[in-house]
Design a protein around this motif. Structure first.
Motif, PDB file in Angstrom:
ATOM      1  N   GLN A   7       0.827  -1.202   0.000  1.00 22.53           N
ATOM      2  CA  GLN A   7       0.000   0.000   0.000  1.00 22.53           C
ATOM      3  C   GLN A   7       0.865   1.257   0.000  1.00 22.53           C
ATOM      4  OE1 GLN A   7      -3.473  -0.033  -0.350  1.00 22.53           O
ATOM      5  NE2 GLN A   7      -2.974   2.072  -0.825  1.00 22.53           N
ATOM      6  N   SER A   8       1.970   1.214   0.719  1.00 26.88           N
ATOM      7  CA  SER A   8       2.897   2.349   0.770  1.00 26.88           C
ATOM      8  C   SER A   8       3.497   2.613  -0.612  1.00 26.88           C
ATOM      9  CB  SER A   8       4.002   2.065   1.790  1.00 26.88           C
ATOM     10  OG  SER A   8       4.964   3.081   1.765  1.00 26.88           O
ATOM     11  N   LEU A  13       3.694   5.802  -5.660  1.00 24.29           N
ATOM     12  CA  LEU A  13       3.551   5.862  -7.116  1.00 24.29           C
ATOM     13  C   LEU A  13       2.426   6.812  -7.521  1.00 24.29           C
ATOM     14  CD1 LEU A  13       4.075   2.102  -8.001  1.00 24.29           C
ATOM     15  CD2 LEU A  13       5.573   3.981  -8.659  1.00 24.29           C
ATOM     16  N   GLU A  14       1.314   6.768  -6.793  1.00 25.17           N
ATOM     17  CA  GLU A  14       0.185   7.645  -7.115  1.00 25.17           C
ATOM     18  C   GLU A  14       0.577   9.115  -6.968  1.00 25.17           C
ATOM     19  OE1 GLU A  14      -2.894   6.055  -4.578  1.00 25.17           O
ATOM     20  OE2 GLU A  14      -3.678   4.795  -6.200  1.00 25.17           O
ATOM     21  N   ALA A  15       1.488   9.415  -6.054  1.00 24.86           N
ATOM     22  CA  ALA A  15       1.952  10.787  -5.853  1.00 24.86           C
ATOM     23  C   ALA A  15       2.783  11.277  -7.042  1.00 24.86           C
ATOM     24  CB  ALA A  15       2.767  10.884  -4.567  1.00 24.86           C
ATOM     25  N   LYS A  30       2.611  -0.141 -12.907  1.00 26.55           N
ATOM     26  CA  LYS A  30       3.186  -0.610 -11.647  1.00 26.55           C
ATOM     27  C   LYS A  30       2.129  -0.599 -10.543  1.00 26.55           C
ATOM     28  CE  LYS A  30       7.841   0.864 -12.803  1.00 26.55           C
ATOM     29  NZ  LYS A  30       8.884   1.864 -12.591  1.00 26.55           N
ATOM     30  N   ILE A  31       1.308   0.451 -10.500  1.00 26.77           N
ATOM     31  CA  ILE A  31       0.230   0.534  -9.506  1.00 26.77           C
ATOM     32  C   ILE A  31      -0.740  -0.623  -9.705  1.00 26.77           C
ATOM     33  CG2 ILE A  31      -1.796   1.863  -8.769  1.00 26.77           C
ATOM     34  CD1 ILE A  31      -0.140   4.424  -9.421  1.00 26.77           C
ATOM     35  N   HIS A  32      -1.093  -0.887 -10.953  1.00 25.97           N
ATOM     36  CA  HIS A  32      -2.024  -1.978 -11.273  1.00 25.97           C
ATOM     37  C   HIS A  32      -1.464  -3.318 -10.789  1.00 25.97           C
ATOM     38  CE1 HIS A  32      -4.970  -4.323 -13.446  1.00 25.97           C
ATOM     39  NE2 HIS A  32      -4.010  -4.962 -14.069  1.00 25.97           N
ATOM     40  N   LEU A  38      -1.954  -7.050  -4.008  1.00 25.70           N
ATOM     41  CA  LEU A  38      -2.671  -6.697  -2.791  1.00 25.70           C
ATOM     42  C   LEU A  38      -4.002  -7.435  -2.703  1.00 25.70           C
ATOM     43  CD1 LEU A  38      -2.262  -4.724  -0.405  1.00 25.70           C
ATOM     44  CD2 LEU A  38      -3.551  -3.052  -1.698  1.00 25.70           C
ATOM     45  N   ASN A  39      -4.688  -7.559  -3.830  1.00 24.64           N
ATOM     46  CA  ASN A  39      -5.994  -8.204  -3.873  1.00 24.64           C
ATOM     47  C   ASN A  39      -5.912  -9.713  -4.082  1.00 24.64           C
ATOM     48  OD1 ASN A  39      -7.242  -5.708  -3.563  1.00 24.64           O
ATOM     49  ND2 ASN A  39      -7.265  -5.343  -5.766  1.00 24.64           N
TER      50      ASN A  39
END
Length: 55
Positions: A7-8, A13-15, A30-32, A38-39
């Protein structure tokens, strides 16, 4: 890697997203991939990319 660590990384990455689709393409990929881990969409150690969505 723990859920908190994943999550961190997603938050970091979202930032970095700029709003430019072409610039953000690698970051969003990368987020995907992190969200899939995570899921539990694929095994944590898997080097095989997702065939269904093409990532």
């Amino acid at each position: 890697m723990t859920t908190e660590e994943i999550q961190s990384q997603i938050t970091e990455l979202e930032a970095k997203l700029t709003g430019d689709m072409f610039s953000d393409m690698d970051i969003k990929d990368k987020i995907h991939n992190l969200k899939m881990k995570l899921n539990g969409t694929r095994p944590m150690n898997s080097e095989i990319e997702c065939v269904g969505c093409g990532s």
